[in-house]
Design a protein around this motif. Structure first.
Motif, PDB file in Angstrom:
ATOM      1  N   LYS A   1       0.833  -1.205   0.000  1.00 51.43           N
ATOM      2  CA  LYS A   1       0.000   0.000   0.000  1.00 51.43           C
ATOM      3  C   LYS A   1       0.866   1.253   0.000  1.00 51.43           C
ATOM      4  O   LYS A   1       0.633   2.204  -0.747  1.00 51.43           O
ATOM      5  CB  LYS A   1      -0.927   0.017   1.210  1.00 51.43           C
TER       6      LYS A   1
ATOM      7  N   ILE B   1     -11.046  -5.094   0.637  1.00 50.94           N
ATOM      8  CA  ILE B   1     -10.592  -3.772   1.064  1.00 50.94           C
ATOM      9  C   ILE B   1     -11.596  -2.715   0.625  1.00 50.94           C
ATOM     10  O   ILE B   1     -12.125  -2.771  -0.489  1.00 50.94           O
ATOM     11  CB  ILE B   1      -9.205  -3.451   0.478  1.00 50.94           C
ATOM     12  N   SER B   2     -11.857  -1.752   1.488  1.00 56.41           N
ATOM     13  CA  SER B   2     -12.729  -0.631   1.130  1.00 56.41           C
ATOM     14  C   SER B   2     -12.054   0.675   1.522  1.00 56.41           C
ATOM     15  O   SER B   2     -11.198   0.711   2.419  1.00 56.41           O
ATOM     16  CB  SER B   2     -14.096  -0.757   1.805  1.00 56.41           C
ATOM     17  N   ALA B   3     -12.422   1.754   0.848  1.00 57.85           N
ATOM     18  CA  ALA B   3     -11.865   3.075   1.137  1.00 57.85           C
ATOM     19  C   ALA B   3     -12.826   3.846   2.047  1.00 57.85           C
ATOM     20  O   ALA B   3     -14.033   3.852   1.817  1.00 57.85           O
ATOM     21  CB  ALA B   3     -11.641   3.844  -0.160  1.00 57.85           C
TER      22      ALA B   3
ATOM     23  N   ASP C   1      -5.517   5.029  -3.887  1.00 57.98           N
ATOM     24  CA  ASP C   1      -5.707   3.613  -3.522  1.00 57.98           C
ATOM     25  C   ASP C   1      -6.629   2.873  -4.479  1.00 57.98           C
ATOM     26  O   ASP C   1      -6.805   1.657  -4.347  1.00 57.98           O
ATOM     27  CB  ASP C   1      -6.294   3.504  -2.110  1.00 57.98           C
TER      28      ASP C   1
ATOM     29  N   ILE D   1      -7.002  -1.259  -4.604  1.00 55.74           N
ATOM     30  CA  ILE D   1      -8.218  -1.913  -4.127  1.00 55.74           C
ATOM     31  C   ILE D   1      -8.877  -2.719  -5.241  1.00 55.74           C
ATOM     32  O   ILE D   1      -9.333  -3.849  -5.023  1.00 55.74           O
ATOM     33  CB  ILE D   1      -9.198  -0.858  -3.557  1.00 55.74           C
TER      34      ILE D   1
ATOM     35  N   ASN E   1      -9.197  -6.674  -4.721  1.00 53.72           N
ATOM     36  CA  ASN E   1     -10.556  -7.187  -4.540  1.00 53.72           C
ATOM     37  C   ASN E   1     -10.997  -8.073  -5.695  1.00 53.72           C
ATOM     38  O   ASN E   1     -11.663  -9.100  -5.482  1.00 53.72           O
ATOM     39  CB  ASN E   1     -11.540  -6.038  -4.367  1.00 53.72           C
TER      40      ASN E   1
END
Length: 275
Positions: A66, A105-107, A144, A148, A152
């Motif tokens: 990341k 993963i989420s923002a 990101d 992501i 994902n």
């Protein structure tokens, strides 16, 4: 320069946290343990030689990937390095899955800020999945996005779950209607991708349950497989099991219309039903 220092600070903070975990909350420890987790079979890449000096290190955790992903624009990584970075993100998702970890993963962030709890458990297709959250400010969420997306997409594929699309959330909720014989029908579509359907015949209900997915505005229902206990229970009751095998509906203006010459029509009555 300030952005670069901030990003490098983030990279080092993910590594330093493990030494200070005693002062953290349980959720923070769980979050950073996962960010710093090294998959058992993730090998270092000894063949590829990145153009950027910043890439001359092992990328073996979500946290390190990341951090370096955030640097690709500031330091103008080459197309070759960008492609390699995406492949490495794909690799780490695969090896995390192989270690039994189910992660999406989420923002989060923006004007509303980031929550205190940066890790949750969600359920999709009856699978418990860790929702790992990446925090961003009002102006840098785009940094990101590709990470992501790559991560994902790989994890959805490995879990054999249809990824959500722009229409998915519009299916969440409850729908009701009547069949050609005027019997009441009810369909509940939960956001964990499970569904339940009832046909109320007065003396009893025909019903089914299983998993759902959507392709754009088309809903697809598949009933779960019955076991021996189910068969015995149905035999002792007035309930009758209905089998939905790739049963399709089209969603239009909050109404579900059965396709393939089907007769069922249902209208949304509750807009969301959380799992």
């Amino acid at each position: 320069m300030k952005k670069t220092v901030f990003i490098l600070s983030f990279i080092f903070s993910t590594l330093i946290f493990a030494q200070n975990s005693e002062s953290s909350t349980l959720f923070e420890k769980e979050y950073y343990d996962l960010m710093n987790y090294i998959p058992k079979n993730l090998n270092s890449d000894s063949i590829y030689k990145p153009d950027s000096r910043l890439l001359k290190t092992d990328f073996n955790t979500i946290g390190s990937l990341k951090g370096y992903n955030l640097l690709k624009d500031n330091f103008q990584f080459s197309d070759k390095d960008r492609k390699w970075l995406e492949e490495r993100i794909d690799q780490i998702a695969t090896e995390l899955f192989n270690d039994g970890k189910r992660i999406l993963i989420s923002a989060v962030g923006g004007y509303s800020g980031c929550p205190d709890k940066m890790i949750d458990i969600i359920k999709l297709n009856n699978i418990d999945i860790t929702n790992l959250k990446f925090c961003h400010s009002c102006t840098d969420s785009y940094r990101d996005e590709n990470f992501i997306k790559v991560f994902n997409n790989k994890m959805y594929s490995l879990m054999e779950i249809q990824p959500p699309n722009i229409k998915t959330e519009s299916f969440y909720g409850e729908f009701e209607g009547r069949d050609k014989d005027k019997f009441e029908m009810k369909l509940v579509l939960k956001d964990d991708r499970t569904f339940k359907f009832w046909l109320n015949k007065g003396h009893g209900s025909d019903f089914t349950e299983g998993l759902w997915k959507n392709k754009s505005d088309t809903l697809i229902l598949n009933s779960r497989a019955l076991n021996k206990t189910d068969s015995i229970s149905f035999a002792l009751s007035s309930a009758r099991w209905i089998e939905f095998n790739v049963l399709e509906f089209r969603l239009k203006k909050e109404k579900l219309i059965e396709l393939n010459n089907g007769k069922r029509k249902l209208k949304k009555t509750i807009k969301k039903n959380v799992g």
